[in-house]
Scaffold this active site. Structure first.
Site, PDB file in Angstrom:
ATOM      1  N   ASP A 103       3.927   3.409  -9.059  1.00 35.36           N
ATOM      2  CA  ASP A 103       2.971   2.538  -8.389  1.00 35.36           C
ATOM      3  C   ASP A 103       1.591   3.182  -8.418  1.00 35.36           C
ATOM      4  O   ASP A 103       1.465   4.416  -8.405  1.00 35.36           O
ATOM      5  CB  ASP A 103       3.370   2.319  -6.928  1.00 35.36           C
ATOM      6  CG  ASP A 103       4.700   1.590  -6.773  1.00 35.36           C
ATOM      7  OD1 ASP A 103       5.116   0.936  -7.742  1.00 35.36           O
ATOM      8  OD2 ASP A 103       5.297   1.704  -5.697  1.00 35.36           O
ATOM      9  N   ALA A 104       0.556   2.355  -8.389  1.00 35.83           N
ATOM     10  CA  ALA A 104      -0.809   2.886  -8.346  1.00 35.83           C
ATOM     11  C   ALA A 104      -1.000   3.772  -7.121  1.00 35.83           C
ATOM     12  O   ALA A 104      -1.749   4.751  -7.164  1.00 35.83           O
ATOM     13  CB  ALA A 104      -1.817   1.741  -8.333  1.00 35.83           C
TER      14      ALA A 104
END
Length: 315
Positions: A146-147
């Site tokens: 995930d970012a």
């Protein structure tokens, strides 16, 4: 039968007898070749009719029933933008793979709506040649973070590496380990969460434990327990979106700072945490070129290390 309405395409066809009794989302996925998630999104948007009536994702289909599906035309491919990524370190590089330590706020690859930097864009800007396998915007990407999650990622540089690494991730032989600081103390201190995950039934920007979701397995061990939180070592068998965050929240022990999944904002503020305390610390796999087992480790970023010091001091 196919018809067009400008920006969308309407497909009409009967449900094959072999799909009798299947959920609508599963049937659509098999008939049209797209994901159950996309099928569910189309149903939720009212774009799926079953015998002329709007159908929900969990409705059951029957052989011979007529499906009418309005599908938006595919958007233009997302392009990779070569843009330097400050703070992204290359941990290992050879002719087959490049292993990076991804900082916070960087996506694995471009996607619709994402305007920030990406791992593949950062590698392109730095002159790395990666595999052309996979979708155009995901070239070389065999797994994602995930970012909002920092840590280790491996990207394939050769076509052989892409194929062999994808197979290792499918076979669940890759050793992916994360450290997470979660609220409270788990009982038992070590265990396994085996709970299916799918999109949240009420909030499509979240994920949740859902009976009809995809199988998801998370193993955890308590490394150290503090007064207000516990440091966990986590090994994933599966790699669902937000898996660790969802599973920890389902146990009522969300990652510190993870407001999306129920974290205590007061504790996060006290520890100076502005994102979920979650870091991909270890990655081990069979090297696609040599066949030897290789492994890599990543230290905590400064913000997570600082928060861990504070919680260990009893703050």
């Amino acid at each position: 039968m196919t018809s067009s309405t400008g920006s969308s395409e309407i497909r009409t066809l009967p449900v094959p007898d072999g799909l009798e009794g299947e959920r609508l989302d599963a049937a659509l996925a098999r008939m049209f070749g797209f994901s159950r998630t996309r099928a569910a999104e189309l149903a939720a948007a009212g774009k799926v009719l079953l015998d002329g009536k709007p159908a929900g994702k969990s409705d059951r289909v029957h052989g011979g029933a007529w499906l009418e599906v309005e599908m938006p035309q595919a958007p233009a491919p997302v392009q990779i933008v070569a843009e330097p990524v400050p703070g992204m370190n290359v941990v290992h590089d050879d002719e087959h793979i490049v292993v990076v330590d991804k900082p916070l706020g960087v996506a694995a690859h471009p996607s619709p709506g994402w305007t920030g930097t990406t791992v593949v864009g950062g590698l392109a800007a730095a002159g790395y040649r990666i595999s052309t396998s996979g979708a155009s915007e995901r070239q070389g990407v065999v797994h994602r973070l995930d970012a909002g999650t920092s840590g280790l990622m491996v990207v394939a540089k050769s076509e052989l590496a892409y194929s062999l690494l994808k197979q290792q991730f499918r076979d669940r032989t890759v050793d992916k380990r994360y450290h997470a600081l979660v609220q409270g103390h788990l009982d038992p201190l070590s265990g396994t969460v085996d709970a299916p995950i799918d999109r949240h039934p009420k909030h499509d920007w979240k994920w949740a434990v859902v009976a009809s979701g995809k199988p998801s397995v998370t193993h955890y061990d308590t490394v150290e327990a503090f007064r207000a939180a516990s440091l966990l070592s986590i090994k994933l068998e599966t790699g669902r979106t937000h898996q660790i965050r969802v599973h920890m929240s389902s146990l009522r022990h969300p990652c510190v700072g993870d407001m999306m999944y129920g974290a205590d904002p007061t504790l996060a503020k006290r520890l100076g945490v502005e994102r979920q305390w979650l870091h991909a610390v270890h990655l081990g796999f069979e090297h696609p070129g040599s066949g030897e087992w290789v492994q890599f480790d990543s230290p905590y970023p400064e913000d997570l290390a600082r928060a861990l010091d504070r919680v260990s001091d009893g703050q």
